[in-house]
Enzyme design. Structure first.
Site, PDB file in Angstrom:
ATOM      1  CB  SER A 286       7.283  74.813  98.764  1.00 22.51           C
ATOM      2  OG  SER A 286       8.219  73.904  99.273  1.00 22.51           O
TER       3      SER A 286
ATOM      4  CD  GLU B  63       1.143  62.794  85.965  1.00 20.59           C
ATOM      5  OE1 GLU B  63       1.731  63.838  85.622  1.00 20.59           O
ATOM      6  OE2 GLU B  63       0.179  62.789  86.750  1.00 20.59           O
TER       7      GLU B  63
ATOM      8  NE  ARG C  94       5.170  62.242  91.248  1.00 19.71           N
ATOM      9  CZ  ARG C  94       5.700  63.357  91.751  1.00 19.71           C
ATOM     10  NH1 ARG C  94       7.003  63.460  91.908  1.00 19.71           N
ATOM     11  NH2 ARG C  94       4.928  64.370  92.099  1.00 19.71           N
TER      12      ARG C  94
ATOM     13  NE  ARG D 260       4.550  65.325  98.893  1.00 18.44           N
ATOM     14  CZ  ARG D 260       4.884  65.543  97.636  1.00 18.44           C
ATOM     15  NH1 ARG D 260       4.384  64.788  96.672  1.00 18.44           N
ATOM     16  NH2 ARG D 260       5.713  66.503  97.327  1.00 18.44           N
TER      17      ARG D 260
ATOM     18  N   GLY E 212       7.662  63.730  76.328  1.00 17.76           N
ATOM     19  CA  GLY E 212       7.385  63.814  74.892  1.00 17.76           C
ATOM     20  C   GLY E 212       8.449  64.590  74.133  1.00 17.76           C
TER      21      GLY E 212
ATOM     22  N   GLY F 273       2.041  64.854  72.820  1.00 16.17           N
ATOM     23  CA  GLY F 273       2.429  65.455  74.103  1.00 16.17           C
ATOM     24  C   GLY F 273       3.874  65.903  74.030  1.00 16.17           C
TER      25      GLY F 273
END
Lengths: 245, 638
Positions: free
Chosen positions: B285, B426, B436, B331, B46, B41
């Site tokens: 957004s 992640e 998160r 959210r 990574g 990754g």
């Protein structure tokens, strides 16, 4: 909507490719261009035929994976847009659409519409970075950067590395790609230390890899999905000149 | 439980990382050149890890499935990256950032890990700036910050709406530099199929070359997985289409425990699904909610154009249900409310699975110019995709799967429960608890990759300086390669009638309906049954055209979907086990009278860590109690 698709099919890098015509029925103007190709592939798989290989990933215009020459235009007819952002509402029932891979010596076809763009990595390896090891960085605000320079650097840095500039250029030049990196790093004080060798080495590497020279036609700027300006090529030329003096 | 030693050092949370760094073993510079590390990754985690390890002198092999590391999905992060610089003099500090992440995660994360990320965050900004990332600046030339994710301070660094792209390209340039110096070898267009374990240690991986189809063996002294999240399990999500769980899942089946798999963040403002061929959902957004009002018609099955529906026939349900926050409700609350309205039959659009986000009142009050200056690019994007003009008629939005907090279990060194196998970014579960905080994912990736892993991995590799190269002809390589090849042959030999994508869509729908925004016992049990039936059908009737010895995108998809079936089962098992609601995990059965998540700390204040026991078998659960020394878990109130 019903479409006639003329698509470049090529089994692998060594095979000889050719256009194959597909009559596609039942596509919709609500699809994105790539969803239309997904739909084509579903019909091909169901008929027992080999689906068309094409590249895509984020499908929102930022990863630079998608490519495609569509009716003679890189990323299709819309400006400031990657193929994944192109919508079928731009086409009408009965249209014929010709779909090809990027055509450039330095981007050989791997299969169908997929090309190998590793040459871009090679160009960057020649100097497209600032040699700052992790741990050695000074406090971020210790070097102020005039906002105008930071904004211009951002504009240059918005390159997604898709290769449209090369494929649109009659010389298959990578100058806009190189310029985006050289210009970004030349505008920032952190990048000045290596500015000379960067410009020189990246250009030399592009020549070596078979990319053509820049004759300033501006086709790259027109087709760039991020609208990167030719002004960055001018800055690259200045940097190159300074480096060779 | 011995395997699950967290190795968290003693002492006050603010001193743990320094203390740990001072105590762990290091490998001297000359010996590092004798050691090989595989990094799978090349996203922000990574790429930053591979380049930093290369700088230290290790021999690094970096793998990605894309044609270039620069395309990894970190590239799509929009909002920003947090750090506790306190550049705004608004009272920010490492402690405050730490607390905000803990609270955002609804007190289901380990204190020590979260504190460390917050502590290291400032260096990530320094490093990325030095690498040439053009973060937004003020006229003074100093770096600008904005407020993000509902916190009280401005600590988010950003580069317009492309912060992820710019951070990734910064890390990628470091990776490129190490490639030019010969310290990193890049293997692009490779899918990792399995991890190879020799004498209990991760010693290599099996990959498939996606161009030639060749199954390859790669050995190393340690393996790092930076393979991202698994939100594409829902089929439609905000993730890149190629994102997948296969590398992490292969590691899991080889003994790497998986924690909190059902913790998935759903983003409330994505474009809705427009048609059945849609391949992904585009994120809009969340800032749009500052000026847009969310509503559905009061009448079920309303067919009129939204502009023809009079004011008194509109239900501004967020304003009605949560008067204090209205359209800015958190959210998860606004996502669930949208789902509730649509499920009840009030949804709009062709599919009935969307709600209106209306700017009419803001335009009337503030003027079109103001709205255009704030959201012009988003409105354009919306119009491009839907053909509808949001200045003239309301947008339609719906929630979408976005980020997976769950992932591979790791200890304080970021090592999984397999010796020598690490997980960063992640792909691990470590930093975000049950939800998160906005602008927290890039922060964690940069922290793990630049500053944590490169140090902690030495503690393990110190034992390997005399080991020598790991040969790839060991029986374990043989066996892993055979296993990988057999799976591919099996997929190709089904030769059924249905496409891989059609199965993925059906799998995604089961997960979205029963293990998505809202979960309950009945639904999860139903999902388990449906999943097992669909999996059986998949292995009987999937059609994978072509052969394994060529570039075969359908085969690539099939491998990933096959793994998703198994992960989906575990997600449901985890969601079923956790009878409380917390963060993004909402169990119908556990809510406050006004519909908010009700944690049950007495019973569920633990990390649910799952051990693989065999295909189609229930996993074993290991509970790791959460200990809070600094923060006091509080109920959220809005």
């Amino acid at each position: 909507m019903n479409l006639t698709l003329k698509i470049w099919r090529q089994k692998n890098a060594k095979a000889k490719g050719s256009f194959v015509t597909y009559k596609l029925e039942g596509a919709s103007q609500e699809m994105s261009f790539l969803e239309m190709l997904d739909y084509l592939n579903t019909t091909l798989i169901k008929k027992g035929e080999d689906p068309v290989a094409f590249e895509h990933d984020c499908r929102e215009g930022i990863c630079g994976t998608c490519s495609l020459y569509i009716n003679g235009r890189a990323h299709g007819q819309d400006s400031m847009s990657a193929t994944c952002e192109l919508r079928m509402s731009r086409y009408k029932d009965g249209d014929t659409i010709v779909i090809e891979p990027w055509r450039a010596k330095a981007f050989p076809v791997i299969k169908d519409l997929i090309v190998d763009r590793l040459a871009f990595e090679k160009i960057l390896e020649a100097g497209g970075f600032i040699s700052a090891n992790a741990g050695a960085a000074p406090e971020a605000n210790s070097i102020p950067v005039p906002r105008e320079h930071a904004d211009k650097a951002f504009d240059a840095a918005s390159c997604i590395g898709c290769g449209a500039c090369v494929s649109a250029c009659k010389n298959a030049s990578a100058q806009l790609f190189i310029a985006s990196k050289v210009s970004q790093l030349a505008l920032l004080p952190q990048g000045r230390a290596e500015a000379k060798s960067r410009a020189r080495n990246m250009i030399a590497k592009a020549d070596e890899l078979g990319f053509g020279s820049c004759t300033n036609t501006g086709a790259c700027e027109v087709e760039c999905p991020k609208g990167i300006s030719l002004a960055h090529i001018a800055r690259l030329n200045r940097e190159f000149l300074k480096a060779t003096l | 439980m011995n395997k699950l030693n967290t190795k968290i050092p003693d002492g006050p949370v603010a001193e743990k990382w320094t203390k740990h760094k001072n105590k762990i073993r290091l490998v001297n510079a000359a010996n590092k050149t004798k050691l090989d590390i595989i990094v799978v990754g090349t996203g922000l985690a990574g790429a930053s890890a591979a380049s930093s390890l290369g700088e230290l002198g290790y021999n690094v092999k970096a793998f990605c499935f894309q044609d270039s590391p620069r395309r990894a999905h970190s590239v799509a992060a929009q909002g920003g990256i947090n750090a506790a610089k306190n550049y705004k003099n608004d009272g920010d500090s490492i402690d405050r950032l730490f607390y905000d992440i803990m609270k955002g995660g609804d007190f289901r994360a380990r204190e020590a890990f979260v504190y460390r990320s917050a502590e290291v965050s400032n260096f990530v900004i320094d490093q990325l700036t030095a690498a040439g990332v053009p973060f937004a600046r003020e006229y003074s030339g100093y770096l600008d910050n904005r407020s993000f994710g509902g916190v009280q301070v401005s600590r988010t660094f950003y580069a317009k709406g492309a912060t992820g792209q710019q951070c990734l390209l910064g890390a990628y340039s470091g990776l490129i530099r190490q490639m030019s110096l010969g310290k990193v070898t890049l293997y692009s267009r490779r899918d990792m199929l399995d991890v190879v374990i020799i004498d209990g240690k991760a010693r290599g991986i099996i990959t498939r070359n996606l161009v030639t189809g060749e199954i390859e063996r790669h050995s190393a002294h340690a393996v790092v997985l930076a393979t991202g999240g698994y939100g594409t399990i829902y089929y439609l999500s905000t993730l890149a289409v190629g994102s997948n769980a296969s590398a992490a899942w292969a590691a899991h089946k080889k003994g790497a425990f998986f924690s909190n798999p059902s913790f998935v963040q759903i983003h409330p403002t994505s474009l809705p699904q427009l048609n059945d061929y849609q391949a992904k959902l585009t994120l809009m957004s969340e800032s749009l909610r500052n000026d847009g009002r969310i509503w559905v018609p009061k009448q079920k099955g309303e067919k009129r154009h939204p502009n023809e529906i009079p004011e008194e026939e509109r239900d501004y349900y967020l304003e009605r249900m949560y008067p204090a926050y209205g359209n800015l409700a958190p959210r998860d609350i606004s996502s669930r409310a949208a789902k509730e309205r649509c499920d009840a039959g009030y949804g709009v659009g062709k599919t009935g699975m969307s709600v209106y986000l209306d700017f009419k009142d803001s335009i009337a009050k503030k003027g079109k110019k103001v709205i255009e200056s704030k959201y012009g690019n988003l409105f354009e994007l919306y119009e491009k995709i839907t053909g509808e003009n949001p200045y003239e008629e309301p947008m339609r939005i719906y929630p979408a799967g976005h980020y997976t907090m769950g992932g591979l279990w790791v200890d304080y060194n970021l090592m999984t429960s397999i010796d020598g196998l690490y997980s960063i970014g992640e792909s691990n579960f470590s930093d975000h608890g049950a939800n998160r905080l906005g602008a927290g994912s890039l922060m964690q990736c940069g922290s793990d990759g630049y500053f944590v892993l490169p140090v902690t991995i030495g503690d393990y590799l110190a034992d390997d300086i005399k080991t020598g190269k790991i040969p790839t002809n060991h029986a374990a390589f043989e066996e892993a390669e055979k296993h990988a090849r057999d799976k591919i042959i099996k997929l190709l030999s089904v030769n059924g009638k249905q496409t891989v994508t059609s199965f993925h869509k059906r799998l995604g729908k089961i997960m979205w309906d029963y293990c998505g925004m809202v979960r309950n016992e009945e639904g999860l049990k139903k999902a388990l049954k449906l999943l097992s039936e669909l999996k059986e059908e998949f292995w009987k009737d999937v059609k994978v055209p072509g052969t394994m010895d060529e570039l075969n995108q359908e085969l690539e998809k099939a491998v990933k979907v096959a793994d998703f079936f198994e992960l989906a089962r575990l997600m449901c098992q985890d969601a079923l086990n956790r009878k409380e609601s917390c963060g993004a995990h909402f169990r119908d059965e556990s809510q406050t009278p006004n519909g908010e998540a009700q944690r049950i700390d007495e019973e569920y204040s633990y990390i649910a860590t799952w051990e693989y026991t065999g295909e189609d078998k229930d996993h074993n659960l290991h509970k790791e109690p959460l200990e809070f020394e600094c923060v006091k878990p509080k109920a959220r109130s809005y």
